[in-house]
Design a protein around this motif. Structure first.
Motif, PDB file in Angstrom:
ATOM      1  N   ARG A 179       0.737  -1.331  -0.270  1.00  0.00           N
ATOM      2  CA  ARG A 179       0.236   0.155  -0.067  1.00  0.00           C
ATOM      3  C   ARG A 179       1.098   1.370   0.087  1.00  0.00           C
ATOM      4  O   ARG A 179       0.291   2.490   0.172  1.00  0.00           O
ATOM      5  N   ALA A 180       2.131   0.909  -0.195  1.00  0.00           N
ATOM      6  CA  ALA A 180       2.927   2.400  -0.036  1.00  0.00           C
ATOM      7  C   ALA A 180       3.010   3.001  -1.283  1.00  0.00           C
ATOM      8  O   ALA A 180       2.678   2.476  -2.367  1.00  0.00           O
ATOM      9  N   PHE A 181       3.010   4.490  -1.066  1.00  0.00           N
ATOM     10  CA  PHE A 181       3.070   5.376  -2.166  1.00  0.00           C
ATOM     11  C   PHE A 181       4.404   6.320  -2.101  1.00  0.00           C
ATOM     12  O   PHE A 181       4.542   6.927  -1.092  1.00  0.00           O
ATOM     13  N   HIS A 182       5.279   6.127  -3.000  1.00  0.00           N
ATOM     14  CA  HIS A 182       6.656   6.883  -3.021  1.00  0.00           C
ATOM     15  C   HIS A 182       6.738   7.722  -4.008  1.00  0.00           C
ATOM     16  O   HIS A 182       7.797   8.576  -4.079  1.00  0.00           O
ATOM     17  N   GLY A 191       9.374   1.532  -5.254  1.00  0.00           N
ATOM     18  CA  GLY A 191       8.984   1.366  -3.795  1.00  0.00           C
ATOM     19  C   GLY A 191       7.689   1.468  -3.728  1.00  0.00           C
ATOM     20  O   GLY A 191       7.028   0.822  -2.812  1.00  0.00           O
ATOM     21  N   THR A 192       6.763   2.208  -4.616  1.00  0.00           N
ATOM     22  CA  THR A 192       5.310   2.219  -4.710  1.00  0.00           C
ATOM     23  C   THR A 192       5.048   0.975  -4.846  1.00  0.00           C
ATOM     24  O   THR A 192       5.442   0.030  -5.696  1.00  0.00           O
ATOM     25  N   ALA A 193       3.753   0.495  -4.073  1.00  0.00           N
ATOM     26  CA  ALA A 193       3.162  -0.754  -4.125  1.00  0.00           C
ATOM     27  C   ALA A 193       2.160  -1.235  -5.156  1.00  0.00           C
ATOM     28  O   ALA A 193       1.706  -2.399  -5.394  1.00  0.00           O
ATOM     29  N   LYS A 194       1.265  -0.310  -5.616  1.00  0.00           N
ATOM     30  CA  LYS A 194       0.214  -0.505  -6.485  1.00  0.00           C
ATOM     31  C   LYS A 194       0.472  -1.055  -7.686  1.00  0.00           C
ATOM     32  O   LYS A 194       1.252  -0.322  -8.771  1.00  0.00           O
ATOM     33  N   GLY A 195       0.086  -2.179  -8.237  1.00  0.00           N
ATOM     34  CA  GLY A 195       0.316  -2.882  -9.474  1.00  0.00           C
ATOM     35  C   GLY A 195       0.169  -2.187 -10.523  1.00  0.00           C
ATOM     36  O   GLY A 195       0.582  -2.227 -11.738  1.00  0.00           O
ATOM     37  N   GLY A 243      -0.444   7.791   3.611  1.00  0.00           N
ATOM     38  CA  GLY A 243      -1.371   8.502   3.005  1.00  0.00           C
ATOM     39  C   GLY A 243      -2.334   8.060   1.867  1.00  0.00           C
ATOM     40  O   GLY A 243      -3.405   7.498   2.251  1.00  0.00           O
ATOM     41  N   GLU A 244      -1.536   7.671   0.701  1.00  0.00           N
ATOM     42  CA  GLU A 244      -2.170   7.291  -0.441  1.00  0.00           C
ATOM     43  C   GLU A 244      -2.796   5.930  -0.196  1.00  0.00           C
ATOM     44  O   GLU A 244      -3.615   5.564  -1.047  1.00  0.00           O
ATOM     45  N   GLY A 245      -2.135   5.214   0.423  1.00  0.00           N
ATOM     46  CA  GLY A 245      -2.516   4.055   0.976  1.00  0.00           C
ATOM     47  C   GLY A 245      -3.905   3.616   1.527  1.00  0.00           C
ATOM     48  O   GLY A 245      -4.404   2.669   1.698  1.00  0.00           O
TER      49      GLY A 245
END
Length: 459
Positions: A179-182, A191-195, A243-245
């Motif tokens: 769920r990270a957003f970088h 590093g961001t998590a959304k596929g 936040g974005e997660g």
């Protein structure tokens, strides 16, 4: 040659008209219609038509009629047709000191009147003064700053600092969280998590792993496994609150235990405070809630006071000194420019002068209580209202309900938006200067919209 001159003439006439529009604080109804048409057509033909489909969620009948025009006080803005909105999105967290904060605007104008940008070769004073200010302001022994223009640039710098710090050992493994957003440049996107953001750009930077946010046992097992196979971790990058997660708050002891794990395994700890920093969560930096100091912290969004794009990557001397021998290993033309530094210095000054972190804590509690009260009779629609300070998320039972509520807010003159990772959650992230009367309008509107949500969207 004639065709070329004709094009230049068209460009000149068009830009001359636009400059005339820019001069105006207010526009006529006819001008408003021209601006709206040019905006919609420009997005369709020259920017990205996909934004028009996205904006259907906040415009009646998908007419894309809402074109932002000017600020209206610290907490509101007005569209081109004169309708005023309370800003509960806050530019995804950039308006911590409010819209067009007078002290920030003045600092930028004063610097612009003297020298907007620097020559690049001489020493520019405001960069030094801002770096000193951050060394005084940030937690623990964070000391040296690299300045950029955006959050993703701040994260890129942090990742490169971690790599060069471990260059002699050859460590290149990074751990981020689900769920990270970088950010969305190739390094930060790793590093961001959304596929959906990642897949079109594979392969990304090698060596990134993701573990569940808040799960310290899984983090320890992953770091141990990496050590066993000779892929020791260079750094762990994490948002103190995601936040974005979906405004995900970690267990109280998570960050402290993460700090200890990084020390045990010789890894650096990077806090991405692009959204949580600058007073947003009720402290100047979210790390302060948990008594933890990272090796590197990234700042952006509100760092430029809602006036200039600006970011900072602040590190300890032991980390940053790897760049001393060759300061040109990582640079950017516009990072740390005088206008951005003036805005950031003024922003920090205002946050302290007006005690805005504490105000965020107090108004955040008021906002949480009011939103929870409005949602109390709607457990079939609202799963949870959560947050810290004025970083608040409202999680719904389905994407469709969140969509309808965001649309209802907007139709009633309040701007909110979903989060980029978790579509079921909409954020309430207003300027830290929001007034109680405006909060009360948000509560009343939320209660009204929840009653009106179409029963067909209920799951």
């Amino acid at each position: 040659m004639e065709a070329s001159m004709k094009n230049y003439n068209e460009v000149y006439e068009y830009t001359q008209k636009v400059l005339g529009i820019i001069e105006k604080a207010d526009v006529t109804q006819e001008e408003a219609q021209w601006i709206t048409n040019e905006t919609v057509n420009g997005f369709r033909e020259n920017v990205n038509a996909g934004f028009l489909d996205y904006r259907k969620s906040v415009t009646k009948g998908g007419q894309y009629a809402s074109v932002e025009w000017k600020d209206a006080g610290l907490n509101c803005f007005v569209d081109v047709n004169g309708k005023e909105y309370i800003d509960c999105l806050g530019g995804f967290g950039i308006y911590n000191v409010g819209h067009s904060n007078p002290k920030v605007i003045k600092a930028v104008k004063d610097q612009m009147n003297r020298q907007p940008l620097h020559s690049q070769d001489l020493l520019d004073p405001l960069r030094a003064m801002l770096a000193k200010t951050l060394a005084m302001l940030t937690p623990g022994d964070l000391k040296y700053s690299f300045f950029g223009n955006s959050g993703t640039e701040a994260v890129e710098a942090a990742l490169k600092m971690a790599k060069i710090y471990h260059s002699e050992e050859g460590r290149s493994t990074f751990i981020a969280t689900t769920r990270a957003f970088h950010g969305k440049s190739l390094g930060s996107l790793s590093g961001t998590a959304k596929g959906v953001f990642r897949k079109p750009f594979m392969p990304l930077v090698n060596g990134f792993r993701h573990v569940a946010f808040g799960d310290i046992d899984m983090m320890q097992k992953t770091m141990h496994a990496c050590q066993l196979v000779g892929e020791d971790v260079a750094a762990v990058i994490v948002e103190p609150i995601q936040g974005e997660g979906g405004v995900i708050i970690p267990p109280d002891d998570y960050l402290a235990k993460l700090r200890q794990l990084c020390d045990d395994y010789g890894a650096l700890l990077i806090f991405d405070e692009v959204q949580t920093g600058m007073g947003r969560t009720g402290k100047m930096f979210c790390a302060e809630h948990y008594g933890v100091t990272p090796d590197i912290i990234t700042l952006a969004k509100a760092f430029g006071g809602g006036v200039m794009p600006a970011s900072a990557t602040v590190a300890t001397e032991k980390v940053f000194e790897k760049l001393f021998d060759n300061p040109f290993l990582h640079t950017t033309t516009f990072g740390g420019n005088p206008l951005a530094c003036a805005a950031a210095l003024a922003t920090i000054n205002v946050l302290i002068e007006e005690n805005l972190p504490q105000r965020a804590a107090e108004m955040g509690e008021y906002m949480l209580n009011g939103l929870r009260e409005a949602a109390a009779e709607h457990g079939d629609k609202v799963l949870e209202v959560r947050g810290k300070g004025l970083l608040i998320g409202i999680e719904f039972v389905s994407d469709e309900i969140g969509y309808e509520v965001a649309k209802g807010f907007f139709d009633n003159g309040i701007l909110t938006a979903g989060t980029l990772i978790n579509a079921k959650t909409i954020r309430i992230e207003p300027p830290l200067t929001i007034e109680k009367e405006q909060c009360e309008k948000v509560f009343a509107t939320f209660a009204k919209v929840l009653k009106e949500v179409n029963k067909s969207v209920l799951v």
